[in-house]
Scaffold this motif. Sequence first.
Motif, PDB file in Angstrom:
ATOM      1  N   LEU A 231       0.527  -1.282   0.154  1.00 56.64           N
ATOM      2  CA  LEU A 231      -0.069  -0.310  -0.430  1.00 56.64           C
ATOM      3  C   LEU A 231       0.809   1.400   0.320  1.00 56.64           C
ATOM      4  CD1 LEU A 231      -3.241   1.609  -0.024  1.00 56.64           C
ATOM      5  CD2 LEU A 231      -3.233   1.033   2.285  1.00 56.64           C
ATOM      6  N   ALA A 232       2.187   1.101   0.552  1.00 54.44           N
ATOM      7  CA  ALA A 232       3.102   1.695   0.708  1.00 54.44           C
ATOM      8  C   ALA A 232       3.563   2.531  -0.651  1.00 54.44           C
ATOM      9  CB  ALA A 232       3.441   2.052   1.739  1.00 54.44           C
ATOM     10  N   ILE A 233       4.118   1.192  -1.340  1.00 55.91           N
ATOM     11  CA  ILE A 233       4.304   2.030  -2.393  1.00 55.91           C
ATOM     12  C   ILE A 233       3.320   2.292  -3.819  1.00 55.91           C
ATOM     13  CG2 ILE A 233       4.965   0.592  -4.806  1.00 55.91           C
ATOM     14  CD1 ILE A 233       6.586  -1.521  -2.874  1.00 55.91           C
ATOM     15  N   PHE A 234       2.202   1.781  -3.362  1.00 52.47           N
ATOM     16  CA  PHE A 234       0.666   2.319  -4.451  1.00 52.47           C
ATOM     17  C   PHE A 234       0.765   3.752  -4.310  1.00 52.47           C
ATOM     18  CE2 PHE A 234      -0.597  -2.492  -3.654  1.00 52.47           C
ATOM     19  CZ  PHE A 234      -0.069  -2.711  -4.603  1.00 52.47           C
ATOM     20  N   TYR A 235       0.581   4.277  -2.696  1.00 51.41           N
ATOM     21  CA  TYR A 235      -0.055   5.154  -2.863  1.00 51.41           C
ATOM     22  C   TYR A 235       0.792   6.405  -2.783  1.00 51.41           C
ATOM     23  CZ  TYR A 235      -3.428   4.614   1.191  1.00 51.41           C
ATOM     24  OH  TYR A 235      -5.127   4.000   1.293  1.00 51.41           O
ATOM     25  N   ARG A 236       2.609   6.050  -2.824  1.00 55.15           N
ATOM     26  CA  ARG A 236       3.796   6.927  -3.871  1.00 55.15           C
ATOM     27  C   ARG A 236       3.364   6.698  -5.204  1.00 55.15           C
ATOM     28  NH1 ARG A 236       8.769   7.952  -2.376  1.00 55.15           N
ATOM     29  NH2 ARG A 236       7.621   8.886   0.103  1.00 55.15           N
ATOM     30  N   SER A 237       3.097   5.610  -5.797  1.00 61.55           N
ATOM     31  CA  SER A 237       2.699   6.093  -6.703  1.00 61.55           C
ATOM     32  C   SER A 237       1.709   6.538  -7.769  1.00 61.55           C
ATOM     33  CB  SER A 237       2.463   4.276  -7.774  1.00 61.55           C
ATOM     34  OG  SER A 237       1.986   4.350  -9.045  1.00 61.55           O
ATOM     35  N   ALA A 238       0.597   6.428  -7.275  1.00 56.76           N
ATOM     36  CA  ALA A 238      -0.518   7.341  -7.649  1.00 56.76           C
ATOM     37  C   ALA A 238      -0.760   9.118  -6.692  1.00 56.76           C
ATOM     38  CB  ALA A 238      -1.841   6.579  -6.139  1.00 56.76           C
TER      39      ALA A 238
END
Length: 573
Positions: A231-238
């Motif tokens: 989720l941390a990676i997904f949030y950064r990507s978004a």
Amino acid sequence: MAKQGGTSGKPKGHKVALVRMDATFFFERAVRSLDRHDLPRALKYFRKVVEYEPANPVNHCNLAGVLSELGDYQASNEVLERVLLELDPKMYECYFYMANNFANLGLYDLAQEYASRYLEVDPEGEFAEEAEEMLDILVTEFGTRMVRRRRDGRIRLRGDEDVARRFLEDGRFLDAAAYLEAKVQESSDATVDRNNLSLAYYYLGDVEKAIETAKGVLELQPGNLHAVCNLAIFYRSAGKEEQTQALLDQLRRLRPIQPELAYKLGTTMGILQEHRTAYDIFNHLVRFLPRPEAPVVHALAAAAANLGRLRKAARLWEEVHVLDPSSGIGRYYEEVVREAISRGLEVLPVSYQYVLPYADTTRLNGPGSEDPGSKLGRELWPPESVVRSSLMWVLRHGDPVTKKQVIPLVVSFGGEDVERALRFLLLDDDEYLPVKQAALKGMFELQPEEIVEIGLPSRILPVDFRPESARSLAGRPEWQRIVQLAVQELQGRGETTLAKVAMEIWSEFTQLIHLQAPRVRKPELWAGALECAARHRCHLPFSRKEVAERYKVSQQGLGDRLWLIIETCMLTD
């Protein structure tokens, strides 16, 4: 003029001896090929043996053995699983063979599970002593623990995570999503499947869906570390930096005891450029693991290089080379970091992934999934000519597994020599199927101007890979009707991702079959076959009878068209 009796010019009393092409014929040739250590040819002949005697489980075990010798352990296990599920549930040695394959794949928990299963069902069996020895080694050397994976009280024959992992590692993200969606439907609390599904969505570019899926895992199991990291990676990507920082505040304070979770956390922190935290995590792992493996030491070296501790990184990559000299990874990065030191560089961005950087370009990454280190300055790579020539040599002389791995990279280089090499692989009847599958994918990318001939089990197929050739067939009303029927049926059943897989298969099939397109008299037959092909590719079970009934067609006709799609698109694993 009267005809004379007899046949002029032919000796009397001699008859032509016809060769009987049966299972025994091909078995004998397979054995001779094994004696000559010609594994690809042995594989070809054992496949023929299975075709002639499909109900004989021994034939399937022989095929699985050759696949294992060739290094395709996953395919070998799928054959062995078929034996246990469909042919002979009491052929207990299959469990032992599968344990060996899982050990070779590095899946030690599964290896231990299947070796134990073999001893449970056949304690006095032929391989009992070897199974006991395997268990001793697994526990002593790798510290694995028994993890019982049961469904309805029975051991699972195929680890679902293993199938999903294979799809993800091969870049088959759409297949992974379809497969995992079905698994989540079966078991709504399957957190491992949900975590992998979130990654599949992410790699497909659907970041919002990935976020929602990861959040769903945390609703089921608050604190699930894999979900939090993803989720941390997904949030950064978004671009959701506030949410990213909130999760980073949690992650910085964590120090998992389990090595697997620590490795996941450390890699995540590295991708998110939290190199200090990543360094602390991997340094702790290296110090406290009895025998730290090369990927862990590499990750520590990468963290050191990203922090500017270049001499420390150089020493660590020396250690990586000692632990794993055959990969060349430690030697390569040691040379790169020493070159960086000689140039006076203060920091060296390096990927945490345990691959050579030019091999890393073959992976299809999702948006933002690449950590900054994977953009290591290309001027520090070996010259392209050196890489290219070495990879072309592998393509001609390497083992099948290595050939499959290098094909995506040589395709990225392009050129007439690459096209010629792929043509040879596609036409060679004896070539290993996964290699031909990779070569086929490469041809779709290269789009050569000239016709390409592909050697299939039943025929030579001429293919025009130019995009306009596919459009001319796919645009015909009767061919459009086929894919429309299949997609409507799947979407109506709520299987939207599988419908996308079906469309992808149909796009490939219409281009491959264009020059020898069959006449379409009943689109429903082809639509049912297309649905079955999509389920087959995604390793989802299906009943040909049930599908035929839904499309109101005959099983035989559906089966004939299904086989044509599978053979043409090389969908057989």
